[in-house]
Enzyme design. Sequence first.
Site, short mmCIF file in Angstrom:
data_model
loop_
_atom_site.label_atom_id
_atom_site.label_comp_id
_atom_site.label_asym_id
_atom_site.label_seq_id
_atom_site.Cartn_x
_atom_site.Cartn_y
_atom_site.Cartn_z
N LYS A 12 0.74 -1.17 0.13
CA LYS A 12 0.07 -0.02 0.04
C LYS A 12 0.69 1.40 -0.17
O LYS A 12 2.10 1.25 0.57
CB LYS A 12 -0.99 -0.18 1.11
N PRO A 97 9.50 -4.44 -0.16
CA PRO A 97 10.83 -4.13 0.75
C PRO A 97 10.24 -3.85 2.19
O PRO A 97 9.29 -3.37 2.41
CB PRO A 97 11.37 -3.11 -0.06
N GLY A 101 7.49 1.57 4.65
CA GLY A 101 6.28 2.42 4.76
C GLY A 101 5.17 1.82 3.76
O GLY A 101 3.99 2.51 3.59
N ALA A 103 3.75 -1.23 4.12
CA ALA A 103 2.70 -2.40 4.98
C ALA A 103 3.26 -3.87 4.64
O ALA A 103 2.12 -4.75 4.40
CB ALA A 103 1.32 -2.06 4.59
N GLY A 104 4.55 -4.17 4.03
CA GLY A 104 4.80 -5.62 4.05
C GLY A 104 4.21 -6.49 4.74
O GLY A 104 3.62 -7.60 4.57
N ASP A 139 -2.48 -1.54 10.03
CA ASP A 139 -2.49 -1.56 8.82
C ASP A 139 -3.26 -2.92 8.29
O ASP A 139 -3.79 -2.79 7.13
CB ASP A 139 -1.27 -1.37 7.86
#
Length: 289
Positions: A12, A97, A101, A103-104, A139
């Site tokens: 995201k 990655p 930032g 949201a992985g 998230d």
Amino acid sequence: MDRTIRISAAAKINLTLDITGKRSDGYHDLRSIMQSVSIFDCVTLEENSSGKLTLECNVQGVPCDERNIAAKCARAFYGETDIVFEGLHITIEKNIPMQAGLAGGSADGAAVLWGLNELYGSPLPKDRLTAAGAKVGADIPFCLTGGTVLCEGIGEILTKLPDITPCFFVIVKPDIGISTAEAYGAVDKAGMSFAPSTDKALEAIGDLDSLCKCLHNDFEQALAIPELNILTARLKGFEGCLGACMSGSGSAVFAVFSDSSSAEKCAAAMSEEYAFAQVAQPAAGCRRF
């Protein structure tokens, strides 16, 4: 009989991110327009009779034990149902990655919740699935929903928005990583005296040019990291770029283009300097691979 399911877990970006206050429990309230993008981890769930929850990942540094958000989400799912846990193996193939930032980790956790619900015939309605995810990570409710969404509270209050105009994102991740705790610490130090942007962006959601004029991230201002500021300015200077901004607590920065040719040229130029520079498009949330 053992069963297996493979789920795509979408990254995201935050088109806007306004931090509106700090709560008594230490968490921060926010208003953010989040957008799923077409960079995916692949999460495979394999039922077995081992009596154990095991996990593997193709990227070094990712914890492959109960500390992983994916494992926590699996435990949360079984805790919310009457299903007897017999054994589960989770395989995560990461393309998103870390410390970016994007949201992985939350996307992987959402994929586990969504996938287990699919495997067992949807015992949890969406609201209970989302509530289970919110207990693990802020998230995760968004990652379960996907698309274009207004997120409020600590991220658990979701309002589905119309899809944004088809476009192309060039997402660049510098070598530096930023922890979420570090980012919120910078916000607290800055006093959270930022001009809100989300309301204007909501009015512009159907007009890509206008929306890109509203791109904003309070973390970007609070952190004020020279390398990221320079990267954002460089992206804005590419022909066809409609706007650029940092995503989440960083350190990935994205630029928006209305045509694929300009986006590909930008990504090619950025890939000469950065290990991660990819073109993505708006996407949905969790899906079967």
